[in-house]
Design an enzyme around this catalytic site. Structure first.
Site, PDB file in Angstrom:
ATOM      1  CB  ILE A 152      -0.988   0.025   1.202  1.00 47.29           C
ATOM      2  CG1 ILE A 152      -0.243  -0.078   2.527  1.00 47.29           C
ATOM      3  CG2 ILE A 152      -2.014  -1.069   1.074  1.00 47.29           C
ATOM      4  CD1 ILE A 152      -1.163  -0.034   3.740  1.00 47.29           C
ATOM      5  CG  ASP A 153      -0.138   4.346  -2.611  1.00 48.76           C
ATOM      6  OD1 ASP A 153       0.590   3.597  -3.292  1.00 48.76           O
ATOM      7  OD2 ASP A 153      -1.214   4.818  -3.014  1.00 48.76           O
ATOM      8  CE  LYS A 154       6.603   9.123   3.184  1.00 45.95           C
ATOM      9  NZ  LYS A 154       7.455  10.225   2.687  1.00 45.95           N
TER      10      LYS A 154
END
Length: 346
Positions: A152-154
């Site tokens: 998942i994104d930062k």
């Protein structure tokens, strides 16, 4: 492209792939140095030209100079004499919020701000660095990243499953590929989502002009993507929605919700850090600024995760509460919407 502190340790005739990009079907002729500048974060044109002069840039397996014009479907690669730094994983004692663990896998609740794996500009301080410290001999995925089944994104918070054995990696990866895993995200988006529920279907590929963004493109020009959404609560100028992924593409929810006119709240990369709905009153602007300070990231949380266990073959489902920043922001919107008359907007 980057300084090489370990070049002397590499074999002279061995090159390692650092970057690989395939030009889209709609790519008009563009110099390879400009093409790579659009794709490689923090890269300078001078460094790219140096790499081309050294024979490190290949197009369709042939070394090219910096003035080569990239065309549709060209495969552009950057090959250097040392392994990518993201493959040189340094164990780091970074705390992990482990929701569940057994001999085959673990489920982690990732905080916002933690990068999942090393990459250009983020070679340390990632989830993978933490995993390398806390666990030994994690299996490698197809990108040679230990333990990672998905990402998942930062600045997205929430649940991730990590494989601890080769068998678990293969079994879990197959579920994500075949779309039998279950993933639900909660998102706060700009605007009043009129329909109580719906489905967004649209191929996703890199944005033609801003290569740091993804975008919905014509069918066949990107990767097939499907997102199902359901309204949970309306606050007039923003809406809290549940998004269930049928596919898992880069930035999928962020791109699909923007595509239907509902950019994620405070999603800087896609313009959600601007006031997209509401009034021009100074007090409203102050209210939004306060919300942005409380929630200094895109309002997206991977809330639930479900999959079949690779050993027991039982379906397991995990759920996590919203993090405090999203809770507090939503609470402010709830108070605001209850105390203000929201004008209907087209």
């Amino acid at each position: 492209m980057i300084d090489n502190p370990i070049a002397d340790e590499a074999l002279d005739d061995e090159l390692f792939e650092h970057y690989r990009f395939e030009a889209s079907k709609g790519q008009s002729p563009l110099r390879v140095d400009k093409f790579l500048m659009n794709l490689v974060e923090n890269a300078t044109r001078n460094k790219i030209q140096q790499a081309a002069t050294a024979g490190n840039i290949y197009v369709n397996d042939v070394p090219v100079k910096s003035n080569y014009k990239v065309k549709a479907l060209d495969v552009v690669r950057v090959l250097l004499s040392h392994p990518p730094f993201e493959n040189l994983i340094l164990p780091e004692n970074i705390p992990l919020d482990i929701v569940y663990e057994d001999d085959a896998l673990l489920v982690i609740n990732k905080p916002a701000g933690l990068v999942v794996h090393p990459g250009h500009g983020n070679y340390t301080g990632t989830l993978v660095n933490a995993l390398a410290y806390h666990f030994e001999n994690l299996p490698l995925n197809s990108s040679e990243r230990p333990g990672l089944v998905h990402r998942i994104d930062k600045d997205t918070s929430g649940l991730l499953v990590v494989a601890k054995t080769e068998q678990a990696m293969a079994f879990l990866a197959k579920q994500f590929e075949e779309k039998t895993s279950e993933r639900e995200y909660l998102a706060l988006v700009w605007g009043n989502v009129v329909e109580d529920e719906g489905t967004v279907t649209g191929d996703i590929a890199r944005h033609a002009k801003d290569r740091m963004q993804m975008a919905v493109v014509p069918d066949g020009e990107g990767k097939h993507a499907v997102t199902h959404y359901k309204v949970l609560e309306r606050f007039g100028y923003v809406t809290l929605v549940s998004c269930k992924l049928e596919t898992g593409r880069t930035h999928q929810i962020r791109v699909h919700m923007k595509h239907i006119g509902h950019t994620l709240f405070n999603d800087e990369r896609y313009g959600g850090n601007l006031i997209l709905k509401g009034t021009t009153f100074t007090k409203y602007k102050q209210f939004i600024d306060n919300c942005f300070k409380i929630l200094p990231r895109q309002a997206l949380h991977a809330k639930t995760l479900g999959f079949m266990h690779p050993t027991t073959k039982e379906f397991m489902s995990f759920d996590t509460e919203l993090p405090e920043d999203m809770k507090e922001c939503i609470a402010k919107w709830r108070v605001y919407s209850n105390s203000h008359t929201v004008e209907e907007e087209d």
